[in-house]
Design an enzyme around this catalytic site. Structure first.
Site, mmCIF file in Angstrom:
data_model
loop_
_atom_site.group_PDB
_atom_site.id
_atom_site.type_symbol
_atom_site.label_atom_id
_atom_site.label_comp_id
_atom_site.label_asym_id
_atom_site.label_seq_id
_atom_site.Cartn_x
_atom_site.Cartn_y
_atom_site.Cartn_z
ATOM 1 N N HIS A 1 4.436 -0.056 -1.259
ATOM 2 C CA HIS A 1 2.960 0.016 -1.233
ATOM 3 C C HIS A 1 2.435 -0.163 -2.651
ATOM 4 O O HIS A 1 2.513 0.758 -3.462
ATOM 5 C CB HIS A 1 2.497 1.371 -0.685
ATOM 6 C CG HIS A 1 0.993 1.539 -0.624
ATOM 7 N ND1 HIS A 1 0.353 2.117 0.449
ATOM 8 C CD2 HIS A 1 0.004 1.224 -1.500
ATOM 9 C CE1 HIS A 1 -0.953 2.147 0.238
ATOM 10 N NE2 HIS A 1 -1.190 1.612 -0.947
ATOM 11 N N HIS B 1 -0.784 -2.258 -5.178
ATOM 12 C CA HIS B 1 -1.971 -3.114 -5.328
ATOM 13 C C HIS B 1 -1.803 -3.951 -6.586
ATOM 14 O O HIS B 1 -1.726 -3.394 -7.695
ATOM 15 C CB HIS B 1 -3.236 -2.266 -5.458
ATOM 16 C CG HIS B 1 -3.470 -1.378 -4.273
ATOM 17 N ND1 HIS B 1 -4.283 -1.728 -3.222
ATOM 18 C CD2 HIS B 1 -2.957 -0.157 -3.959
ATOM 19 C CE1 HIS B 1 -4.288 -0.756 -2.323
ATOM 20 N NE2 HIS B 1 -3.481 0.215 -2.745
ATOM 21 N N LYS C 1 -2.242 -3.875 7.884
ATOM 22 C CA LYS C 1 -2.755 -2.634 7.299
ATOM 23 C C LYS C 1 -4.026 -2.178 7.992
ATOM 24 O O LYS C 1 -4.985 -2.935 8.115
ATOM 25 C CB LYS C 1 -3.030 -2.885 5.812
ATOM 26 C CG LYS C 1 -3.610 -1.699 5.057
ATOM 27 C CD LYS C 1 -2.563 -0.630 4.783
ATOM 28 C CE LYS C 1 -3.202 0.611 4.192
ATOM 29 N NZ LYS C 1 -2.910 0.821 2.799
ATOM 30 N N HIS D 1 -3.730 3.706 6.149
ATOM 31 C CA HIS D 1 -4.404 4.626 5.228
ATOM 32 C C HIS D 1 -4.948 5.736 6.123
ATOM 33 O O HIS D 1 -5.945 5.545 6.812
ATOM 34 C CB HIS D 1 -5.524 3.932 4.439
ATOM 35 C CG HIS D 1 -6.216 4.879 3.506
ATOM 36 N ND1 HIS D 1 -6.048 4.855 2.139
ATOM 37 C CD2 HIS D 1 -7.034 5.931 3.752
ATOM 38 C CE1 HIS D 1 -6.744 5.838 1.585
ATOM 39 N NE2 HIS D 1 -7.357 6.509 2.551
ATOM 40 N N HIS E 1 1.159 6.743 1.570
ATOM 41 C CA HIS E 1 0.767 7.721 0.539
ATOM 42 C C HIS E 1 0.396 9.093 1.119
ATOM 43 O O HIS E 1 -0.722 9.562 0.977
ATOM 44 C CB HIS E 1 -0.356 7.192 -0.351
ATOM 45 C CG HIS E 1 -1.534 6.548 0.338
ATOM 46 N ND1 HIS E 1 -2.147 7.084 1.433
ATOM 47 C CD2 HIS E 1 -2.214 5.416 0.050
ATOM 48 C CE1 HIS E 1 -3.154 6.296 1.783
ATOM 49 N NE2 HIS E 1 -3.213 5.289 0.974
ATOM 50 N N ASP F 1 1.739 3.148 -4.459
ATOM 51 C CA ASP F 1 0.283 3.031 -4.412
ATOM 52 C C ASP F 1 -0.285 2.870 -5.821
ATOM 53 O O ASP F 1 -1.356 3.376 -6.133
ATOM 54 C CB ASP F 1 -0.372 4.216 -3.694
ATOM 55 C CG ASP F 1 -1.832 3.927 -3.354
ATOM 56 O OD1 ASP F 1 -2.223 2.743 -3.354
ATOM 57 O OD2 ASP F 1 -2.571 4.891 -3.092
HETATM 58 C C1 LMR Z 1 -5.585 3.332 -1.520
HETATM 59 O O1 LMR Z 1 -4.426 3.066 -1.182
HETATM 60 O O2 LMR Z 1 -6.355 3.880 -0.748
HETATM 61 C C2 LMR Z 1 -6.072 3.007 -2.896
HETATM 62 O O3 LMR Z 1 -4.968 2.798 -3.688
HETATM 63 C C3 LMR Z 1 -6.960 1.851 -2.825
HETATM 64 C C4 LMR Z 1 -7.154 0.995 -4.010
HETATM 65 O O4 LMR Z 1 -7.090 -0.215 -3.801
HETATM 66 O O5 LMR Z 1 -7.421 1.466 -5.139
HETATM 67 ZN ZN ZN Z 2 -3.091 1.893 -1.784
HETATM 68 ZN ZN ZN Z 3 -4.789 3.843 0.869
#
Ligand code: LMR
Ligand code: ZN
Ligand code: ZN
Length: 342
Positions: A13, A15, A98, A135, A173, A246
């Site tokens: 996970h 970004h 997702k 999420h 997460h 994350d």
């Molecule tokens: C999440 O997973 O909710 C955050 O990391 C979102 C983000 O893109 O900052």
């Molecule tokens: Zn995230």
């Molecule tokens: Zn998230």
């Protein structure tokens, strides 16, 4: 000097964002991760196969280190069709879909407003064996921010897991003892990622003696009993729990503002942060399963075949790091790390 060698880890996970910051995020994620599940919450979001494949090309164009492979994900909306899920699977490069409840986190405005709207997509995911990544927070305004994950488990996730018994689900997460319990008690097709920052910190770190915006992430840091439950789960050896940083960079100015963005940057030192947690818990022998085995096993992918070595040697994280034309303040900025990849 203490040294450990583990099978090359993956990040399930992360970004990477897009545009001029991609060169920085791709450099960091590919330093030793073999693969990473790439979150699709861009602007606009990556809602179909074509968008995911072109995002993949932009990542590869940065020249990642080693043999790094980006594993792409599509972002579910109220309009995602079963055909799109089958097309994504056939592409060979998309590994999951997702679920962002609309409004739950960064760039989730195009997310799902009701599970009723994604039933064809859920059915198709179950048929293809592609995991649903979640999420897991409700967005209802009158639910306290510290309770949003737990309420989600009861009101949204439990019915999905019951109605789609063969659907693979990754609760992303996780932040609570409730989530640990939910995942532990569910069938083998339900797993969870755990971030390094949720293992290292609780809400006191964010709030006592002043507000520290770089610890503001979603789901928000909880009380220490939840942190302890997460550490116990990660170090338990239970194959349902695996590494997902994350890592979610936002430019310094967007974090250090009155209504800052949620997300913490950890990709600069991910495995080193996890190693410290496992070391402190006396469970370094469990790090490899969490970081390198449980994720690929859950996704039905081969484990990496090469390895990385960490040594217990102190180094200092920079105060800021390049983030396109801007800067990001990484977790542990200006502080010492105990472990180093050599
Ligand atoms: C999440 O997973 O909710 C955050 O990391 C979102 C983000 O893109 O900052
Ligand atoms: Zn995230
Ligand atoms: Zn998230």
């Amino acid at each position: 000097m203490t040294t450990i060698t583990i099978t090359r880890p993956d990040d399930w996970h992360v970004h990477l964002r897009d545009g001029d910051v991609l060169k920085d995020t791709v450099r960091d994620i590919s330093r030793y991760m073999g693969r990473a599940i790439i979150m699709p919450n861009l602007v606009p979001p990556v809602t179909d196969t074509d968008a995911a494949l072109s995002y993949r090309e932009r990542i590869i164009a940065q020249g990642p280190q080693g043999n790094f492979s980006p594993l792409m994900v599509i972002y579910l909306t109220d309009n995602t069709t079963a055909e799109e899920i089958h097309k994504a699977k056939s592409s060979g490069h998309i590994y999951a879909a997702k679920l962002y409840p609309a409004g739950a986190t960064t760039n989730s405005d195009s997310g799902v407003t009701s599970v009723e709207n994604i039933r064809p997509a859920l059915q198709a995911l179950q048929e293809t064996g592609m995991p649903l990544l979640v999420h897991g927070e409700v967005t209802t305004h009158d639910i306290d921010i510290f309770d949003r994950e737990t309420v989600f488990l009861e009101t949204v996730l439990a019915p999905i897991v019951e109605q789609y018994p063969d659907l693979k689900v990754v609760l992303e997460h996780i932040t609570t003892a409730d989530a640990v319990e939910f995942v532990t008690n569910a069938g083998p097709n339900v797993g969870a990622t755990i971030t390094a920052h949720h293992l290292m910190f609780n809400r006191n770190h964010m709030l006592v003696g002043g507000i520290r915006p770089h610890f503001y992430c979603l789901p928000i840091l909880k009380r220490n009993v939840h942190q302890h439950a997460l550490v116990a789960a990660a170090t338990s050896g239970n194959p349902k729990f695996f590494l997902g940083t994350d890592s979610a960079p936002h430019a310094q100015g967007r974090k250090e503002s009155a209504c800052g963005c949620a997300g913490s940057y950890t990709a600069h030192a991910a495995i080193e942060l996890y190693a410290e947690v496992f070391d402190d818990a006396g469970a370094l022998d469990k790090l490899e399963a969490f970081a390198s085995f449980n994720g690929p096993d859950f996704y039905d992918l081969p484990r990496n075949t090469d390895s990385i070595t960490l040594t217990k040697e102190s180094w200092t994280v920079p105060e800021t790091m390049a983030f396109g034309n801007d800067e990001v303040v990484p977790i542990r900025a200006g502080e010492a790390m105990a472990w180093k990849v050599i």
